[in-house]
Design a protein around this motif. Sequence first.
Motif, PDB file in Angstrom:
ATOM      1  N   ASP A 205      -4.125  -6.919  -5.684  1.00  0.00           N
ATOM      2  CA  ASP A 205      -3.747  -6.328  -6.966  1.00  0.00           C
ATOM      3  C   ASP A 205      -3.922  -4.816  -7.041  1.00  0.00           C
ATOM      4  O   ASP A 205      -3.245  -4.159  -7.824  1.00  0.00           O
ATOM      5  CB  ASP A 205      -4.572  -6.970  -8.087  1.00  0.00           C
ATOM      6  N   MET A 206      -4.860  -4.279  -6.263  1.00  0.00           N
ATOM      7  CA  MET A 206      -5.097  -2.837  -6.336  1.00  0.00           C
ATOM      8  C   MET A 206      -5.845  -2.377  -5.098  1.00  0.00           C
ATOM      9  O   MET A 206      -6.501  -3.177  -4.421  1.00  0.00           O
ATOM     10  CB  MET A 206      -5.887  -2.469  -7.593  1.00  0.00           C
ATOM     11  N   LEU A 207      -5.727  -1.093  -4.822  1.00  0.00           N
ATOM     12  CA  LEU A 207      -6.477  -0.472  -3.745  1.00  0.00           C
ATOM     13  C   LEU A 207      -7.109   0.814  -4.230  1.00  0.00           C
ATOM     14  O   LEU A 207      -6.498   1.576  -4.990  1.00  0.00           O
ATOM     15  CB  LEU A 207      -5.564  -0.109  -2.556  1.00  0.00           C
ATOM     16  N   PHE A 208      -8.324   1.062  -3.780  1.00  0.00           N
ATOM     17  CA  PHE A 208      -8.892   2.404  -3.767  1.00  0.00           C
ATOM     18  C   PHE A 208      -8.722   2.840  -2.315  1.00  0.00           C
ATOM     19  O   PHE A 208      -9.388   2.318  -1.428  1.00  0.00           O
ATOM     20  CB  PHE A 208     -10.369   2.381  -4.159  1.00  0.00           C
ATOM     21  N   GLN A 209      -7.825   3.777  -2.083  1.00  0.00           N
ATOM     22  CA  GLN A 209      -7.446   4.095  -0.709  1.00  0.00           C
ATOM     23  C   GLN A 209      -7.527   5.594  -0.475  1.00  0.00           C
ATOM     24  O   GLN A 209      -7.387   6.397  -1.412  1.00  0.00           O
ATOM     25  CB  GLN A 209      -6.023   3.564  -0.457  1.00  0.00           C
ATOM     26  N   SER A 210      -7.771   5.991   0.765  1.00  0.00           N
ATOM     27  CA  SER A 210      -7.757   7.414   1.086  1.00  0.00           C
ATOM     28  C   SER A 210      -6.346   7.953   0.898  1.00  0.00           C
ATOM     29  O   SER A 210      -5.359   7.275   1.205  1.00  0.00           O
ATOM     30  CB  SER A 210      -8.247   7.658   2.514  1.00  0.00           C
ATOM     31  N   ILE A 211      -6.257   9.162   0.391  1.00  0.00           N
ATOM     32  CA  ILE A 211      -4.962   9.726   0.017  1.00  0.00           C
ATOM     33  C   ILE A 211      -4.031   9.820   1.206  1.00  0.00           C
ATOM     34  O   ILE A 211      -2.839   9.465   1.123  1.00  0.00           O
ATOM     35  CB  ILE A 211      -5.160  11.093  -0.664  1.00  0.00           C
ATOM     36  N   SER A 212      -4.547  10.276   2.352  1.00  0.00           N
ATOM     37  CA  SER A 212      -3.686  10.461   3.517  1.00  0.00           C
ATOM     38  C   SER A 212      -3.082   9.152   4.009  1.00  0.00           C
ATOM     39  O   SER A 212      -2.019   9.142   4.620  1.00  0.00           O
ATOM     40  CB  SER A 212      -4.473  11.119   4.653  1.00  0.00           C
ATOM     41  N   ALA A 213      -3.756   8.022   3.727  1.00  0.00           N
ATOM     42  CA  ALA A 213      -3.294   6.726   4.229  1.00  0.00           C
ATOM     43  C   ALA A 213      -2.119   6.157   3.440  1.00  0.00           C
ATOM     44  O   ALA A 213      -1.439   5.251   3.927  1.00  0.00           O
ATOM     45  CB  ALA A 213      -4.442   5.723   4.228  1.00  0.00           C
ATOM     46  N   VAL A 214      -1.876   6.680   2.242  1.00  0.00           N
ATOM     47  CA  VAL A 214      -0.824   6.081   1.397  1.00  0.00           C
ATOM     48  C   VAL A 214       0.159   7.095   0.829  1.00  0.00           C
ATOM     49  O   VAL A 214       1.084   6.706   0.106  1.00  0.00           O
ATOM     50  CB  VAL A 214      -1.449   5.273   0.236  1.00  0.00           C
ATOM     51  N   THR A 215      -0.004   8.367   1.126  1.00  0.00           N
ATOM     52  CA  THR A 215       0.832   9.390   0.479  1.00  0.00           C
ATOM     53  C   THR A 215       2.322   9.115   0.644  1.00  0.00           C
ATOM     54  O   THR A 215       3.080   9.117  -0.339  1.00  0.00           O
ATOM     55  CB  THR A 215       0.490  10.794   1.032  1.00  0.00           C
ATOM     56  N   GLN A 216       2.771   8.882   1.861  1.00  0.00           N
ATOM     57  CA  GLN A 216       4.204   8.689   2.094  1.00  0.00           C
ATOM     58  C   GLN A 216       4.723   7.442   1.390  1.00  0.00           C
ATOM     59  O   GLN A 216       5.809   7.468   0.788  1.00  0.00           O
ATOM     60  CB  GLN A 216       4.483   8.619   3.592  1.00  0.00           C
ATOM     61  N   MET A 217       3.954   6.353   1.442  1.00  0.00           N
ATOM     62  CA  MET A 217       4.396   5.114   0.801  1.00  0.00           C
ATOM     63  C   MET A 217       4.424   5.255  -0.721  1.00  0.00           C
ATOM     64  O   MET A 217       5.334   4.741  -1.386  1.00  0.00           O
ATOM     65  CB  MET A 217       3.487   3.959   1.206  1.00  0.00           C
ATOM     66  N   ALA A 218       3.435   5.958  -1.274  1.00  0.00           N
ATOM     67  CA  ALA A 218       3.410   6.158  -2.725  1.00  0.00           C
ATOM     68  C   ALA A 218       4.549   7.060  -3.164  1.00  0.00           C
ATOM     69  O   ALA A 218       5.217   6.799  -4.175  1.00  0.00           O
ATOM     70  CB  ALA A 218       2.065   6.744  -3.141  1.00  0.00           C
ATOM     71  N   GLN A 219       4.786   8.131  -2.424  1.00  0.00           N
ATOM     72  CA  GLN A 219       5.872   9.042  -2.792  1.00  0.00           C
ATOM     73  C   GLN A 219       7.239   8.402  -2.634  1.00  0.00           C
ATOM     74  O   GLN A 219       8.193   8.777  -3.319  1.00  0.00           O
ATOM     75  CB  GLN A 219       5.770  10.316  -1.951  1.00  0.00           C
TER      76      GLN A 219
END
Length: 327
Positions: A205-219
């Motif tokens: 349902d949710m992640l607390f994730q390091s920014i570098s690990a998800v930036t491209q997928m989130a953008q």
Amino acid sequence: MSIPTLSRRTALLGLAAALPIAGARAQTGDWPSRPIRWVNPGPAGGAGDVISRLVGDRLQARLGQPVVVDNRPGAGTNIGMTQVARAAPDGYTVGLATIAANAANKWLYRSMPFDPEKDFAAVGLIALVPNIVVIPPAVPARTLQEFITWAKAQGRPINFGSVGAGSSQHLAGSQFQIITGLQLQHLPYTNSGQMNTDLIEGRIDMLFQSISAVTQMAQAGRMRPIAVSGTARVSAFPDLPTMQEQGVDITSTGWFGLCTPAGVPEPILARLDTELQAIVQDPALAQRLTASGAIPRAMGRADFTRFMAEESAKWRVVIEAVGAKVD
């Protein structure tokens, strides 16, 4: 012919004065005269790996010897840091200190292979690493408060993933549970890529994730960012409010620093401290760290030792409040 008493006394005093200098030289020699092993207790490609290589390359240039990053993940960073704790205290093994091994794990694990206070010598802090809160695109929430409302309506525990027990993501989730009153179920992963995939496909349902690990997928819209931890917004998502701005007072972040085994000679620790602070304060490195989602933060040995003690005390309260334990 006998040596006059005054001359003999002078000679003895001179010899005594020279002993500490000779002892220091015996301890440090021409350090460093061979490669230095830098143990990263996290996985290859993670935030700790990125920071280890960025700083290790610069430390190598300043010391004139190779600094070889050795990734030793597992057991919430305990495997890698056990190797650091048990290494010879000669300055040729250093380790990446983290919120897990050096603050939280002693309160999580029923049995620890090392003592984080006694078995390491602090060198300095390198960076703070805020977490970003991301949710699957199928969840209708657009803000943190909307997600809390959605979660409370589900009638079941809310799953959240992290890279392991004791990680900053796990601890942020535990804090989130206490503050919001939500029932959360922690799912530790050993593979960050699989964790991201499970979020995108709605299995968690949710992640607390390091920014570098998800930036491209989130953008790219494959997952939806709804908040960041820490005290300020981040450059990768300048329009994304912090958790505190959205009424959830979580400002804690992950962090990375440098340590050695306990017992490393003082002159070597002092040299590492000096070099590390110069590296972290370099504008070129600061730019690279910021681009990876980290916040450069130089901190010398004494302050870093106090910082880790304060972090340990803080996370003890959170861990005991949620009853988290790892066998």
